[in-house]
Design a protein around this motif. Structure first.
Motif, mmCIF file in Angstrom:
data_model
loop_
_atom_site.group_PDB
_atom_site.id
_atom_site.type_symbol
_atom_site.label_atom_id
_atom_site.label_comp_id
_atom_site.label_asym_id
_atom_site.label_seq_id
_atom_site.Cartn_x
_atom_site.Cartn_y
_atom_site.Cartn_z
ATOM 1 N N SER A 88 0.829 -1.207 0.000
ATOM 2 C CA SER A 88 0.000 0.000 0.000
ATOM 3 C C SER A 88 0.861 1.253 0.000
ATOM 4 C CB SER A 88 -0.891 0.059 1.241
ATOM 5 O OG SER A 88 -1.693 -1.076 1.291
ATOM 6 N N ASN A 139 2.247 1.847 -3.418
ATOM 7 C CA ASN A 139 1.216 2.404 -4.309
ATOM 8 C C ASN A 139 0.994 3.883 -4.030
ATOM 9 O OD1 ASN A 139 0.826 0.028 -5.593
ATOM 10 N ND2 ASN A 139 -0.896 -0.623 -4.286
ATOM 11 N N LEU A 140 0.900 4.196 -2.757
ATOM 12 C CA LEU A 140 0.669 5.576 -2.348
ATOM 13 C C LEU A 140 1.786 6.478 -2.865
ATOM 14 C CD1 LEU A 140 -1.110 7.461 -0.672
ATOM 15 C CD2 LEU A 140 0.267 6.890 1.323
ATOM 16 N N GLU A 141 3.009 5.986 -2.732
ATOM 17 C CA GLU A 141 4.157 6.776 -3.195
ATOM 18 C C GLU A 141 4.063 7.028 -4.696
ATOM 19 O OE1 GLU A 141 8.000 4.880 -2.858
ATOM 20 O OE2 GLU A 141 8.887 6.764 -2.159
ATOM 21 N N ARG A 142 3.705 5.962 -5.419
ATOM 22 C CA ARG A 142 3.593 6.107 -6.882
ATOM 23 C C ARG A 142 2.512 7.104 -7.242
ATOM 24 N NH1 ARG A 142 4.039 0.676 -8.283
ATOM 25 N NH2 ARG A 142 1.870 0.592 -7.890
ATOM 26 N N GLU A 143 1.381 6.990 -6.563
ATOM 27 C CA GLU A 143 0.276 7.882 -6.882
ATOM 28 C C GLU A 143 0.604 9.337 -6.549
ATOM 29 O OE1 GLU A 143 -3.159 6.186 -4.997
ATOM 30 O OE2 GLU A 143 -2.891 4.328 -6.144
ATOM 31 N N LEU A 144 1.235 9.546 -5.411
ATOM 32 C CA LEU A 144 1.578 10.917 -5.012
ATOM 33 C C LEU A 144 2.558 11.559 -5.992
ATOM 34 C CD1 LEU A 144 1.903 10.928 -1.115
ATOM 35 C CD2 LEU A 144 0.044 11.760 -2.550
ATOM 36 N N ASP A 145 3.379 10.682 -6.570
ATOM 37 C CA ASP A 145 4.356 11.152 -7.562
ATOM 38 C C ASP A 145 3.680 11.890 -8.710
ATOM 39 O OD1 ASP A 145 6.896 10.855 -6.938
ATOM 40 O OD2 ASP A 145 7.308 9.081 -8.183
ATOM 41 N N GLU A 146 2.458 11.430 -9.023
ATOM 42 C CA GLU A 146 1.760 12.009 -10.183
ATOM 43 C C GLU A 146 0.908 13.213 -9.798
ATOM 44 O OE1 GLU A 146 -0.241 8.604 -11.663
ATOM 45 O OE2 GLU A 146 1.661 7.615 -12.141
ATOM 46 N N VAL A 147 0.748 13.459 -8.512
ATOM 47 C CA VAL A 147 -0.063 14.598 -8.089
ATOM 48 C C VAL A 147 0.836 15.820 -7.917
ATOM 49 C CG1 VAL A 147 -1.620 15.461 -6.282
ATOM 50 C CG2 VAL A 147 -1.569 13.017 -6.839
#
Ligand code: ADP
Ligand code: MG
Length: 379
Positions: free
Chosen positions: A172, A175-183
């Motif tokens: 998790s 995933n969170l790190e990857r998603e934050l990367d795009e924000v």
């Protein structure tokens, strides 16, 4: 009843030894008494008897006896300790004086836990002594094996429970790190919180891996092994494990090529690797030339002795006493699994012994004694 008689017999022999005419017997008895004071639970009456005799023997005409007294006093829990040590601290003989000084110094270093060991530990020690008195050494060993087995079983169950939670947590966070990367515009504070959480999960996983290794019971058979290649492989693996070994570290071998023992190769490797890794780590940041010596020789018809020594940082008296305990570490990122696992592999799996001597600022030597042949446990 039988036990009481045995204890009474042993006690009488010990006290007679302390009162013996010939000094060699006296000296031997002093050493035995010192051992008892350290390892056995002895009652206050016997402590009193021993203390009185130690005080008298502190003025024995033979310096050898006085020196043994100086040493044996270390674990005497009696007020006569002070009177006895006072007698020999200025002894005419250098050896006696030195030993007395060391005892006095160690005595102040001993933590309270050591002088009055905690109730729980005392209780277990008492039970084991009791078992040994009634049913012999084998019973003591069997009890230790059972205790170890139950401990491992418990840890393995806990391990699986925790891993079930940690693994998805790790996923998790990734995933969170990857998603934050795009924000766009995520505050750096949030990123650093996330990084810290990931670090904690990583640490927890490492602890779990250590626990799993520690509690994994030996699988596979004993096989005849040449000792030298095992030691060489352990050294290679140990050095490749360490990111920045001290520049100029010299590892010297003195292993008799003809030595062969029965062992569980992978387990024995693991034990020796752990010890060599510690030796290399102890040499880190050393001013003088770092040197590790690995020696092995026949100790008797039935046993081989392997020693791994280093001239690294060494350990204080207290650190030496604790280092074999699970989770005890003197390193910033240590786990405290290495030595306990090595001890378990040598002593429980291979019926050998592992002992450590160390002096702070001077170095450490770990001595492993192993039988050439493994006796299959029939129980
Ligand atoms: N050769 C050595 N020289 C100095 N200290 C040592 C040596 N071996 C072990 N120690 C001490 O014992 C502690 C426990 O060792 P170990 O069980 O291998 O755990 P870890 O290496 O993870 O700390 C170490 O942290 C260190 O303080
Ligand atoms: Mg270690």
């Amino acid at each position: 009843m039988k036990r009481a008689i045995m204890v009474a017999d042993e006690t009488r022999t010990l006290l007679e030894g302390l009162d013996a005419e010939d000094w060699v017997s006296t000296q031997e008895a002093v050493e035995v008494a010192g051992d008892w004071l350290r390892h056995r639970r002895i009652d206050s009456q016997l402590t009193e008897e021993i203390a009185g005799r130690f005080l008298r023997l502190a003025a024995h005409p033979k310096w050898e006896v006085r020196k043994s007294v100086a040493h044996a006093l270390l674990f005497l829990r009696h007020e006569l300790f002070h009177a006895a040590i006072a007698k020999i601290i200025e002894d005419e003989n250098t050896w006696v004086r030195e030993t007395a000084r060391k005892t006095l110094q160690r005595r102040t270093e001993l933590t309270r836990a050591d002088i009055h060991s905690d109730d729980h530990g005392d209780q277990i020690l008492g039970l084991l002594t009791d078992l040994e008195m009634r049913h012999g050494m084998r019973a003591r060993k069997a009890a230790l094996r059972i205790a170890d087995h139950l401990h491992s079983l418990f840890v393995r169950l806990a391990y699986h429970e925790i891993v079930r939670i940690i693994s998805p947590l790790d996923a998790s966070l990734m995933n969170l790190e990857r998603e934050l990367d795009e924000v766009p515009g995520v505050p750096s504070r949030s990123i650093s919180h996330l990084k810290r959480a990931k670090g904690r999960v990583k640490l927890l996983s490492e602890i779990l891996d250590g626990l799993r290794d520690f509690t994994t019971e030996m699988t596979g058979e004993f096989t005849p092994e040449n000792l030298l290649p095992v030691i060489k492989e352990a050294e290679e693996l140990a050095l490749s494990n360490i990111e920045h070994p001290t520049a100029g570290l010299v590892v010297h071998h003195d292993v008799d090529t003809s030595l062969r023992i029965e062992a569980n190769r992978s387990r024995l490797l693991q034990a020796i690797i752990n010890i060599i890794v510690n030796a290399v780590e102890a040499c880190q940041g050393l001013d003088q030339k770092a040197r590790i010596n690995i020696a092995a020789q026949r100790q008797s018809d039935s046993h081989v002795a392997i020693s791994i020594s280093d001239n690294g940082c060494g350990m204080s008296e207290e650190a030496l006493r604790d280092c074999i305990q699970l989770y005890t570490t003197g390193k910033r990122d240590g786990m405290g699994f290495g030595l306990p696992l090595a001890k378990k592999i040598i002593e429980i799996d291979h019926q050998g012994t592992l002992s450590i001597e160390s002096a702070e600022g001077e170095g450490t030597i770990v001595i492993i004694v192993l039988p050439f042949e493994q006796v299959r446990a029939e129980d």
